[in-house]
Design a protein around this motif. Structure first.
Motif, mmCIF file in Angstrom:
data_model
loop_
_atom_site.group_PDB
_atom_site.id
_atom_site.type_symbol
_atom_site.label_atom_id
_atom_site.label_comp_id
_atom_site.label_asym_id
_atom_site.label_seq_id
_atom_site.Cartn_x
_atom_site.Cartn_y
_atom_site.Cartn_z
ATOM 1 N N ARG A 222 0.938 -1.303 0.070
ATOM 2 C CA ARG A 222 -0.190 0.057 -0.110
ATOM 3 C C ARG A 222 0.869 1.317 -0.089
ATOM 4 O O ARG A 222 0.531 2.152 -0.691
ATOM 5 C CB ARG A 222 -0.957 0.088 1.227
ATOM 6 N N GLU A 223 2.164 1.334 0.881
ATOM 7 C CA GLU A 223 2.760 2.335 0.885
ATOM 8 C C GLU A 223 3.406 2.613 -0.380
ATOM 9 O O GLU A 223 3.740 3.832 -1.006
ATOM 10 C CB GLU A 223 3.893 2.165 1.754
ATOM 11 N N LYS A 224 4.011 1.403 -1.059
ATOM 12 C CA LYS A 224 4.643 1.674 -2.190
ATOM 13 C C LYS A 224 3.642 2.066 -3.375
ATOM 14 O O LYS A 224 4.070 2.899 -4.116
ATOM 15 C CB LYS A 224 5.431 0.442 -2.611
ATOM 16 N N PHE A 225 2.504 1.595 -3.366
ATOM 17 C CA PHE A 225 1.316 2.018 -4.262
ATOM 18 C C PHE A 225 1.203 3.564 -4.031
ATOM 19 O O PHE A 225 0.744 4.072 -5.106
ATOM 20 C CB PHE A 225 0.105 1.177 -4.102
ATOM 21 N N GLU A 226 1.069 4.113 -2.878
ATOM 22 C CA GLU A 226 0.856 5.584 -2.667
ATOM 23 C C GLU A 226 1.840 6.328 -3.447
ATOM 24 O O GLU A 226 1.615 7.386 -4.059
ATOM 25 C CB GLU A 226 0.704 5.682 -1.366
ATOM 26 N N ILE A 227 3.065 5.922 -3.209
ATOM 27 C CA ILE A 227 4.289 6.523 -3.954
ATOM 28 C C ILE A 227 4.185 6.507 -5.364
ATOM 29 O O ILE A 227 4.301 7.427 -6.252
ATOM 30 C CB ILE A 227 5.707 5.953 -3.425
ATOM 31 N N PHE A 228 3.694 5.495 -5.901
ATOM 32 C CA PHE A 228 3.380 5.161 -7.471
ATOM 33 C C PHE A 228 2.518 6.110 -7.808
ATOM 34 O O PHE A 228 2.549 6.826 -9.041
ATOM 35 C CB PHE A 228 3.181 3.792 -7.642
ATOM 36 N N ILE A 229 1.406 6.223 -7.158
ATOM 37 C CA ILE A 229 0.150 7.317 -7.466
ATOM 38 C C ILE A 229 0.793 8.542 -7.547
ATOM 39 O O ILE A 229 0.368 9.566 -8.449
ATOM 40 C CB ILE A 229 -0.959 6.939 -6.691
ATOM 41 N N ALA A 230 1.548 8.736 -6.499
ATOM 42 C CA ALA A 230 2.006 10.423 -6.479
ATOM 43 C C ALA A 230 3.109 10.690 -7.695
ATOM 44 O O ALA A 230 2.918 11.839 -8.316
ATOM 45 C CB ALA A 230 2.614 10.560 -5.005
ATOM 46 N N ARG A 231 3.693 9.717 -8.317
ATOM 47 C CA ARG A 231 4.749 9.749 -9.311
ATOM 48 C C ARG A 231 3.817 9.998 -10.499
ATOM 49 O O ARG A 231 4.092 10.776 -11.498
ATOM 50 C CB ARG A 231 5.525 8.764 -9.390
ATOM 51 N N ARG A 232 2.772 9.215 -10.643
ATOM 52 C CA ARG A 232 1.779 9.369 -11.906
ATOM 53 C C ARG A 232 1.260 10.622 -11.947
ATOM 54 O O ARG A 232 0.976 11.133 -13.010
ATOM 55 C CB ARG A 232 0.657 8.158 -11.878
ATOM 56 N N ASN A 233 0.976 11.213 -10.933
ATOM 57 C CA ASN A 233 0.183 12.579 -10.737
ATOM 58 C C ASN A 233 1.182 13.732 -11.351
ATOM 59 O O ASN A 233 0.776 14.517 -12.054
ATOM 60 C CB ASN A 233 -0.245 12.835 -9.321
ATOM 61 N N GLU A 234 2.300 13.432 -11.047
ATOM 62 C CA GLU A 234 3.532 14.435 -11.592
ATOM 63 C C GLU A 234 3.252 14.316 -13.092
ATOM 64 O O GLU A 234 3.520 15.288 -13.848
ATOM 65 C CB GLU A 234 4.779 14.156 -11.143
ATOM 66 N N ILE A 235 3.440 13.240 -13.561
ATOM 67 C CA ILE A 235 3.412 12.883 -15.263
ATOM 68 C C ILE A 235 1.924 13.270 -15.689
ATOM 69 O O ILE A 235 1.947 13.906 -16.768
ATOM 70 C CB ILE A 235 3.426 11.419 -15.424
ATOM 71 N N TYR A 236 0.743 13.039 -15.040
ATOM 72 C CA TYR A 236 -0.555 13.511 -15.528
ATOM 73 C C TYR A 236 -0.997 14.993 -15.354
ATOM 74 O O TYR A 236 -1.887 15.441 -15.872
ATOM 75 C CB TYR A 236 -1.490 12.396 -14.960
ATOM 76 N N LYS A 237 0.080 15.742 -14.953
ATOM 77 C CA LYS A 237 -0.254 16.929 -14.793
ATOM 78 C C LYS A 237 -0.309 17.770 -16.212
ATOM 79 O O LYS A 237 -0.980 18.523 -16.371
ATOM 80 C CB LYS A 237 0.906 17.972 -14.014
ATOM 81 N N THR A 238 0.359 16.970 -17.044
ATOM 82 C CA THR A 238 0.436 17.537 -18.406
ATOM 83 C C THR A 238 -1.021 17.162 -19.165
ATOM 84 O O THR A 238 -1.365 17.901 -20.184
ATOM 85 C CB THR A 238 1.111 16.968 -19.283
ATOM 86 N N ARG A 239 -1.692 16.356 -18.599
ATOM 87 C CA ARG A 239 -3.212 15.993 -18.907
ATOM 88 C C ARG A 239 -4.091 16.642 -18.198
ATOM 89 O O ARG A 239 -5.333 16.557 -18.590
ATOM 90 C CB ARG A 239 -3.410 14.470 -19.089
ATOM 91 N N ASN A 240 -3.771 17.450 -17.061
ATOM 92 C CA ASN A 240 -4.617 17.913 -16.287
ATOM 93 C C ASN A 240 -5.721 16.932 -15.594
ATOM 94 O O ASN A 240 -6.590 17.205 -15.563
ATOM 95 C CB ASN A 240 -5.529 19.069 -17.010
ATOM 96 N N VAL A 241 -4.856 16.091 -15.261
ATOM 97 C CA VAL A 241 -5.456 14.947 -14.569
ATOM 98 C C VAL A 241 -4.839 14.561 -13.064
ATOM 99 O O VAL A 241 -3.570 14.824 -13.177
ATOM 100 C CB VAL A 241 -5.569 13.573 -15.256
ATOM 101 N N ARG A 242 -5.788 14.466 -12.240
ATOM 102 C CA ARG A 242 -5.231 14.037 -10.852
ATOM 103 C C ARG A 242 -5.771 12.773 -10.260
ATOM 104 O O ARG A 242 -7.162 12.570 -10.110
ATOM 105 C CB ARG A 242 -5.207 15.210 -9.878
ATOM 106 N N LEU A 243 -4.974 11.681 -9.993
ATOM 107 C CA LEU A 243 -5.496 10.627 -9.276
ATOM 108 C C LEU A 243 -5.561 10.529 -7.695
ATOM 109 O O LEU A 243 -4.526 10.925 -7.069
ATOM 110 C CB LEU A 243 -4.736 9.578 -9.506
ATOM 111 N N GLU A 244 -6.783 10.598 -7.097
ATOM 112 C CA GLU A 244 -6.739 10.556 -5.762
ATOM 113 C C GLU A 244 -7.080 9.292 -4.955
ATOM 114 O O GLU A 244 -7.820 8.479 -5.167
ATOM 115 C CB GLU A 244 -8.125 11.386 -5.301
ATOM 116 N N LEU A 245 -5.838 8.760 -4.294
ATOM 117 C CA LEU A 245 -5.947 7.500 -3.780
ATOM 118 C C LEU A 245 -6.486 7.574 -2.455
ATOM 119 O O LEU A 245 -6.303 8.388 -1.434
ATOM 120 C CB LEU A 245 -4.559 6.806 -3.544
#
Length: 245
Positions: free
Chosen positions: A26-49
């Motif tokens: 779960r902790e690793k997955f939370e970090i994973f989602i945070a990293r994806r959010n940095e990438i998805y900023k270009t899409r104007n998308v945020r994932l809320e875990l």
């Protein structure tokens, strides 16, 4: 001349259900989602875990699982992880997610089993909960994926994320011009603007209202048509927006 752009960020909720033994994942997955959010900023998308560690502070004094289930209702994606056992609450969250999925075609539900051999012995009771859950999945015609470690889990779910965007389940946020943003805001306050404008016009014509109510036949009552028209339009806009919601 360059056009000014305002970004409309879209937020999608991901509910992660698992037992305590998968805390590391779960902790690793939370970090994973945070990293994806940095990438998805270009899409104007945020994932809320939403995981146990992050939602527990939001809960009130009632039965916590009921409140978890309430949060689950707003999820766009539900992920269920299990390893040597499946707790009753994890199973309840899965069942509730499936019911929601059948009712409103949302959320998407993904189930992953950790296959790495545990260092600790597995009790018969825990093994039974796991086997029962797997059999229930088969009975429902559901299939689950497997992962060895958090790296493989992240890789597999990244493939699902890409598919969610490709099929249009997740959409990218749109950029809009400053003029478009102002127009959208104006539409939202249009009803109250008409009502306020009519009140102001009535105020400056209060002498006309006074003469009309006192029975003066020479009162320029026609001057009240414009504010009355704005008032009616404003009220109708309010009614229309309320019914639309």
């Amino acid at each position: 001349m360059a056009k000014f752009k305002l970004l409309e960020m879209l937020t999608y909720s991901i509910f992660l259900a698992s037992s305590n033994e998968l805390l590391f994942e779960r902790e690793k997955f939370e970090i994973f989602i945070a990293r994806r959010n940095e990438i998805y900023k270009t899409r104007n998308v945020r994932l809320e875990l939403k995981i146990w560690e992050t939602v527990s502070e939001e809960l009130g004094a009632g039965r916590k699982q009921n409140e978890y289930n309430s949060i689950l209702k707003t999820a766009d994606v539900v992920i269920v992880l299990f390893w040597t056992k499946v707790g009753m609450y994890t199973e309840e969250e899965y069942r509730n997610a499936i019911v929601l999925r059948e009712k409103k075609d949302r959320p998407k539900v993904y189930v992953y089993e950790k296959t790495e051999k545990p260092a600790h012995p597995i009790s018969i009771e825990d093994e039974t909960t796991k086997l029962r859950f797997i059999e229930a999945l088969k009975a429902d015609g559901k299939f689950h994926a497997r992962f060895k470690d958090s790296i493989e889990l992240e890789r597999k779910f990244l493939e699902e994320l890409d598919q969610l965007f490709n099929e249009g389940y997740f959409k990218s946020g749109e950029s809009e011009s400053l003029l478009g943003s102002v127009f959208k805001f104006a539409k939202r306050i249009l009803g109250i603007s008409f009502v306020l404008a009519s009140i102001v016009m009535f105020y400056f014509r209060r002498d006309v209202i006074s003469r009309w109510t006192s029975g003066d036949p020479n009162s320029p009552i026609h001057e009240l048509i414009a504010p009355l028209f704005l008032l009616i339009i404003g009220i109708l806009i309010f009614i229309f927006r309320f019914k639309k919601k």
